[in-house]
Scaffold this motif. Structure first.
Motif, short mmCIF file in Angstrom:
data_model
loop_
_atom_site.label_atom_id
_atom_site.label_comp_id
_atom_site.label_asym_id
_atom_site.label_seq_id
_atom_site.Cartn_x
_atom_site.Cartn_y
_atom_site.Cartn_z
N ASN A 84 6.24 -7.16 -7.93
CA ASN A 84 6.21 -7.45 -6.43
C ASN A 84 5.18 -6.41 -5.99
N ALA A 85 5.24 -5.14 -6.69
CA ALA A 85 4.15 -4.04 -6.09
C ALA A 85 3.02 -4.71 -6.03
N ASP A 86 2.45 -5.19 -7.17
CA ASP A 86 1.06 -6.00 -7.19
C ASP A 86 0.70 -6.91 -6.23
N ILE A 87 1.76 -7.76 -6.05
CA ILE A 87 1.51 -8.77 -5.07
C ILE A 87 1.52 -8.28 -3.55
N THR A 88 2.29 -7.33 -3.22
CA THR A 88 2.43 -6.60 -2.08
C THR A 88 1.07 -6.10 -1.65
N ASP A 89 0.42 -5.24 -2.68
CA ASP A 89 -0.87 -4.51 -2.59
C ASP A 89 -1.80 -5.52 -2.09
N PHE A 90 -1.96 -6.81 -2.82
CA PHE A 90 -2.86 -7.67 -2.50
C PHE A 90 -2.77 -8.37 -1.21
N LEU A 91 -1.56 -8.53 -0.74
CA LEU A 91 -1.38 -9.15 0.60
C LEU A 91 -1.73 -7.93 1.84
N LYS A 92 -1.27 -6.72 1.62
CA LYS A 92 -1.69 -5.83 2.48
C LYS A 92 -3.06 -5.73 2.66
N ALA A 93 -3.98 -6.03 1.73
CA ALA A 93 -5.58 -5.66 1.91
C ALA A 93 -5.90 -7.02 2.30
N MET A 94 -5.51 -8.17 2.42
CA MET A 94 -5.91 -9.41 2.85
C MET A 94 -6.20 -9.36 4.61
N ARG A 95 -7.26 -9.78 4.85
CA ARG A 95 -7.75 -9.74 6.33
C ARG A 95 -7.18 -10.94 6.93
N ALA A 96 -6.64 -12.01 6.24
CA ALA A 96 -5.97 -13.13 6.78
C ALA A 96 -4.90 -12.63 7.94
N ASN A 97 -4.76 -13.34 9.27
CA ASN A 97 -3.93 -13.18 10.05
C ASN A 97 -2.41 -13.35 9.87
N HIS A 98 -1.98 -14.72 9.15
CA HIS A 98 -0.71 -14.80 8.65
C HIS A 98 -0.64 -15.30 7.22
N VAL A 99 0.23 -14.64 6.54
CA VAL A 99 0.40 -14.81 5.13
C VAL A 99 1.91 -14.96 4.64
N MET A 100 1.84 -15.96 3.94
CA MET A 100 3.52 -16.39 3.67
C MET A 100 3.44 -16.65 1.98
N VAL A 101 4.16 -15.96 1.26
CA VAL A 101 4.42 -16.16 -0.05
C VAL A 101 5.88 -16.82 -0.07
N VAL A 102 5.94 -18.06 -0.98
CA VAL A 102 6.96 -18.78 -1.17
C VAL A 102 7.24 -18.74 -2.69
N ALA A 103 8.34 -18.07 -3.06
CA ALA A 103 8.51 -17.81 -4.62
C ALA A 103 9.79 -18.54 -4.65
N ASP A 104 9.61 -19.66 -5.92
CA ASP A 104 10.61 -20.33 -6.57
C ASP A 104 10.86 -19.87 -7.96
N SER A 105 11.61 -18.85 -7.98
CA SER A 105 11.88 -18.17 -9.41
C SER A 105 13.13 -17.49 -9.24
N CYS A 106 13.44 -17.16 -10.59
CA CYS A 106 14.86 -16.36 -10.70
C CYS A 106 14.58 -14.75 -9.99
#
Length: 218
Positions: A84-106
């Motif tokens: 989760n930390a890897d994913i969060t780091d990437f999202l924080k660095a994204m310049r995109a205005n709105h970002v949504m992660v949809v996760a269908d996993s255990c």
């Protein structure tokens, strides 16, 4: 049903909502990270990004952290797990205005820990959309909380994926992430012992008042 789910979601987003899609099936950790890095380089403040993950997930109780398990992940080694930390780091660095992660996993609900957004009943005033798009958003919609989730039960799809696909296909105009979540959760809970979650992603740059928008093509 992960591959079938991903293909169907990509199709409805592209055909129904005008998304430009990149589809990875049975991807390795490196392929996922390389794709996110490429998006980080290309996207600007005028762009929005949705990341849809369908696949295996695991919870490390001792570390209190969830992981996605790409194709090359091994049970006895964390080398190719994606945290989760890897994913969060990437999202924080994204310049995109709105970002949504949809996760269908255990155990995908670990992505929502520390967030402050649940079901938010926001008045839909005439200037609602213009206010919403002014604020950066980093949100996550998960198929469950801290439990295993069903990877079947929706015909060719998981219960969660079918619920999401049905809501997006039924929408005829505009729907925000909070509205999508409420409709998906209602359908998923009727058909499986799991409760989808929707919150902002902590420490990823979310601004209060922001949310993701799905605008149906005319």
């Amino acid at each position: 049903t992960a591959v079938t789910d991903a293909r169907a979601v990509a199709d409805v987003l592209r055909r129904g909502y005008g998304f430009r899609t990149t589809l990875l099936t049975n991807a390795t950790r490196g392929e996922i990270l390389d794709t996110l890095l490429d998006l980080r380089k290309r996207l600007t403040e005028r762009d929005n990004l949705l990341v849809y993950y369908a696949g295996h997930g695991v919870l490390d109780n001792a570390a209190d952290r969830g992981f996605w398990l790409p194709r090359n992940a091994r049970e006895d080694s964390r080398t190719d797990w994606l945290s989760n930390a890897d994913i969060t780091d990437f999202l924080k660095a994204m310049r995109a205005n709105h970002v949504m992660v949809v996760a269908d996993s255990c155990y995908s609900g670990t992505l929502t820990r520390g967030g402050i957004r649940g079901i938010d009943i926001t008045p839909r005033t005439p200037d609602y959309v213009s206010k919403l798009i002014k604020h950066k958003s980093r949100t996550v919609l998960t198929s469950g909380s801290l439990e295993p989730v069903s990877d079947s039960g929706g015909g060719q799809h998981s219960v969660f994926a079918k619920a999401m696909l049905d809501v997006l296909r039924d929408n005829s105009s505009l729907i925000d992430g909070t509205q999508l979540f409420a409709k998906v959760r209602e359908r998923a809970r009727l058909n499986a012992n799991q409760t989808p979650q929707y919150q902002n992603i902590r420490l990823a740059g979310h601004e209060v008042g922001g949310d993701f928008l799905f605008v149906r093509k005319k």
